[in-house]
Design an enzyme around this catalytic site. Structure first.
Site, PDB file in Angstrom:
ATOM      1  N   SER A  30       0.820  -1.214   0.000  1.00 46.02           N
ATOM      2  CA  SER A  30       0.000   0.000   0.000  1.00 46.02           C
ATOM      3  C   SER A  30       0.850   1.257   0.000  1.00 46.02           C
ATOM      4  CB  SER A  30      -0.831   0.065   1.287  1.00 46.02           C
ATOM      5  OG  SER A  30      -1.916  -0.762   1.215  1.00 46.02           O
ATOM      6  N   HIS A  61      -8.788  -0.149  -8.005  1.00 51.26           N
ATOM      7  CA  HIS A  61      -7.473  -0.632  -7.603  1.00 51.26           C
ATOM      8  C   HIS A  61      -6.960  -1.559  -8.684  1.00 51.26           C
ATOM      9  CE1 HIS A  61      -4.765  -2.142  -4.192  1.00 51.26           C
ATOM     10  NE2 HIS A  61      -4.576  -0.862  -4.335  1.00 51.26           N
ATOM     11  N   HIS A  83      -5.520  -9.320  -0.961  1.00 51.49           N
ATOM     12  CA  HIS A  83      -5.501  -9.483   0.495  1.00 51.49           C
ATOM     13  C   HIS A  83      -6.545 -10.495   0.946  1.00 51.49           C
ATOM     14  CE1 HIS A  83      -3.822  -5.408  -0.148  1.00 51.49           C
ATOM     15  NE2 HIS A  83      -3.053  -5.723   0.877  1.00 51.49           N
ATOM     16  N   TYR A  85      -8.346 -10.185   3.533  1.00 52.59           N
ATOM     17  CA  TYR A  85      -9.548  -9.479   4.029  1.00 52.59           C
ATOM     18  C   TYR A  85     -10.526  -9.112   2.915  1.00 52.59           C
ATOM     19  CZ  TYR A  85      -6.917  -5.202   2.812  1.00 52.59           C
ATOM     20  OH  TYR A  85      -6.182  -4.247   2.158  1.00 52.59           O
ATOM     21  N   GLU A  86     -10.100  -9.238   1.658  1.00 50.05           N
ATOM     22  CA  GLU A  86     -11.023  -8.970   0.558  1.00 50.05           C
ATOM     23  C   GLU A  86     -12.030 -10.096   0.393  1.00 50.05           C
ATOM     24  OE1 GLU A  86      -9.055  -7.186  -3.068  1.00 50.05           O
ATOM     25  OE2 GLU A  86      -7.298  -7.602  -1.847  1.00 50.05           O
ATOM     26  N   ALA A 113       3.073  -1.836   4.224  1.00 46.98           N
ATOM     27  CA  ALA A 113       2.953  -0.805   5.257  1.00 46.98           C
ATOM     28  C   ALA A 113       2.629  -1.554   6.539  1.00 46.98           C
ATOM     29  CB  ALA A 113       1.833   0.155   4.893  1.00 46.98           C
ATOM     30  N   MET A 211      -1.239  -6.544   7.419  1.00 42.12           N
ATOM     31  CA  MET A 211      -2.355  -7.403   6.994  1.00 42.12           C
ATOM     32  C   MET A 211      -2.031  -8.159   5.710  1.00 42.12           C
ATOM     33  SD  MET A 211      -5.440  -4.661   7.550  1.00 42.12           S
ATOM     34  CE  MET A 211      -5.459  -3.556   8.970  1.00 42.12           C
ATOM     35  N   SER A 212      -0.754  -8.361   5.447  1.00 43.09           N
ATOM     36  CA  SER A 212      -0.372  -9.018   4.180  1.00 43.09           C
ATOM     37  C   SER A 212       0.954  -9.735   4.365  1.00 43.09           C
ATOM     38  CB  SER A 212      -0.249  -7.957   3.074  1.00 43.09           C
ATOM     39  OG  SER A 212       0.857  -7.118   3.345  1.00 43.09           O
ATOM     40  N   ASN A 235       2.947   4.053  11.008  1.00 47.30           N
ATOM     41  CA  ASN A 235       2.301   4.554  12.238  1.00 47.30           C
ATOM     42  C   ASN A 235       2.758   3.701  13.409  1.00 47.30           C
ATOM     43  OD1 ASN A 235       0.404   2.583  10.601  1.00 47.30           O
ATOM     44  ND2 ASN A 235      -0.072   2.280  12.772  1.00 47.30           N
ATOM     45  N   HIS A 247      -6.840   4.519   6.871  1.00 52.63           N
ATOM     46  CA  HIS A 247      -6.106   4.037   5.708  1.00 52.63           C
ATOM     47  C   HIS A 247      -5.497   5.213   4.944  1.00 52.63           C
ATOM     48  CE1 HIS A 247      -4.848   1.322   2.629  1.00 52.63           C
ATOM     49  NE2 HIS A 247      -5.624   1.845   1.704  1.00 52.63           N
TER      50      HIS A 247
HETATM   51  N1  HPA Z   1      -1.843  -2.487  11.663  1.00 48.55           N
HETATM   52  C1  HPA Z   1      -2.018  -3.333  10.640  1.00 48.55           C
HETATM   53  N2  HPA Z   1      -1.691  -3.044   9.387  1.00 48.55           N
HETATM   54  C2  HPA Z   1      -1.155  -1.837   9.146  1.00 48.55           C
HETATM   55  C3  HPA Z   1      -0.943  -0.894  10.172  1.00 48.55           C
HETATM   56  C4  HPA Z   1      -1.319  -1.244  11.503  1.00 48.55           C
HETATM   57  O1  HPA Z   1      -1.167  -0.458  12.465  1.00 48.55           O
HETATM   58  N3  HPA Z   1      -0.400   0.208   9.589  1.00 48.55           N
HETATM   59  C5  HPA Z   1      -0.264  -0.067   8.274  1.00 48.55           C
HETATM   60  N4  HPA Z   1      -0.722  -1.300   7.991  1.00 48.55           N
END
Ligand code: HPA
Length: 277
Positions: A30, A61, A83, A85-86, A113, A211-212, A235, A247
């Site tokens: 991402s 996307h 992903h 989650y999709e 990310a 998440m990947s 973050n 996001h």
């Molecule tokens: N958690 C899960 N996936 C993420 C995060 C997070 O804080 N930041 C970017 N992708």
């Protein structure tokens, strides 16, 4: 994963790019799409044109497979991954990795990310993955094993290739990167973690959470590929900061990291290519 389906996709890609040596691939996470911009002599295809390629559920996307060169190094870049989650089964999530393996790709770099959990990780940091925690609680290799692809019970003692990690460590200072290293935990998403979950993941040994990536790494190791992975820390994970996660903020933060991440990837890929004979 039906081998015939991935083989058909690989055959199609080969007809598009008949002369191209498929040996190193990069899967972009991402907000990290611009790494593809450094490829020279590049040509691309929409993944929706590749037979059998899973359709992304997120509208607007559009995934792309781009092939080109970094210096003399031939690289295949995938923009826009699939992903869990999709709503796709994990076997579908790893389809692109299986196709890359069928194409002859032997080295794969995965990027994502991620939220930082270790106190050592600040937004903007790049963490090279040393090991992972598969908190999806399922596995992409569940189901009949394709014995031609890899063993039923693949070893996971060193999923992230030590030699490639050393090369990346060597490349970092020249690219102005203070490279961090740590354990990546993957959850299913799409909800971000609760503060209690982040505390738990930290206690379990996770330094960052995403998440990947982890399902793809398992599939790549199964197929005997050399794997390297990097998390861009966008973050601090939930509970470790006092703002809410979105996001949009994650993507914006990844976009800022890209300016340093891109030259670093370039240098890592050049170094890796020199190890391939
Ligand atoms: N958690 C899960 N996936 C993420 C995060 C997070 O804080 N930041 C970017 N992708």
């Amino acid at each position: 994963m039906k081998p015939s389906k991935t083989a058909a996709a690989a055959a199609f890609i080969r007809t598009l790019f008949p002369e191209f040596p498929f040996r190193t691939a990069l899967i972009l996470g991402s907000g990290l799409g611009s790494v593809a911009g450094v490829l020279e002599k590049s040509r691309e295809t929409d993944v929706s044109d590749i037979p059998g390629w899973p359709a992304p559920s997120v509208s607007g996307h559009r995934g792309k497979l781009i092939r080109g060169y970094i210096g003399n190094a031939p690289v295949t870049v995938l923009q826009g991954r699939i992903h869990f989650y999709e709503g796709h089964p994990l076997q579908t999530v790893i389809f692109p990795v299986a196709v890359l393996a069928d194409l002859g790709v032997g080295t794969i770099i995965l990027t994502n990310a991620a939220g930082g959990i270790s106190p050592d990780l600040e937004p903007g940091d790049i963490m090279m993955v040393s090991d992972h925690l598969n908190l999806l609680m399922t596995n992409p290799l569940i189901g009949p094993n394709d014995d031609a692809a890899g063993p039923r019970f693949p070893d996971m003692s060193e999923p992230y290739d030590p030699e490639l990690r050393r090369l990346a460590e060597d490349a970092a200072p020249g690219a102005g990167i203070v490279l961090k290293e740590g354990v990546l935990a993957a959850t299913t998403g799409p909800s971000y973690e609760t503060a209690a979950e982040v505390k738990m993941i930290g206690k379990l040994g996770g330094d960052a959470v995403c998440m990947s990536t982890v399902p793809e790494v398992i599939a790549a190791v199964h197929r005997g590929m050399r794997v390297l992975a990097f998390s861009c820390i966008t973050n601090k994970a939930t509970g470790l900061h006092n703002t809410r996660l979105s996001h949009a903020d994650v993507k914006e933060s990844a976009a800022r990291i890209q300016t340093r991440f891109t030259p670093f990837m370039k240098s890592v890929i050049e170094k890796i290519d020199r190890t391939i004979t």
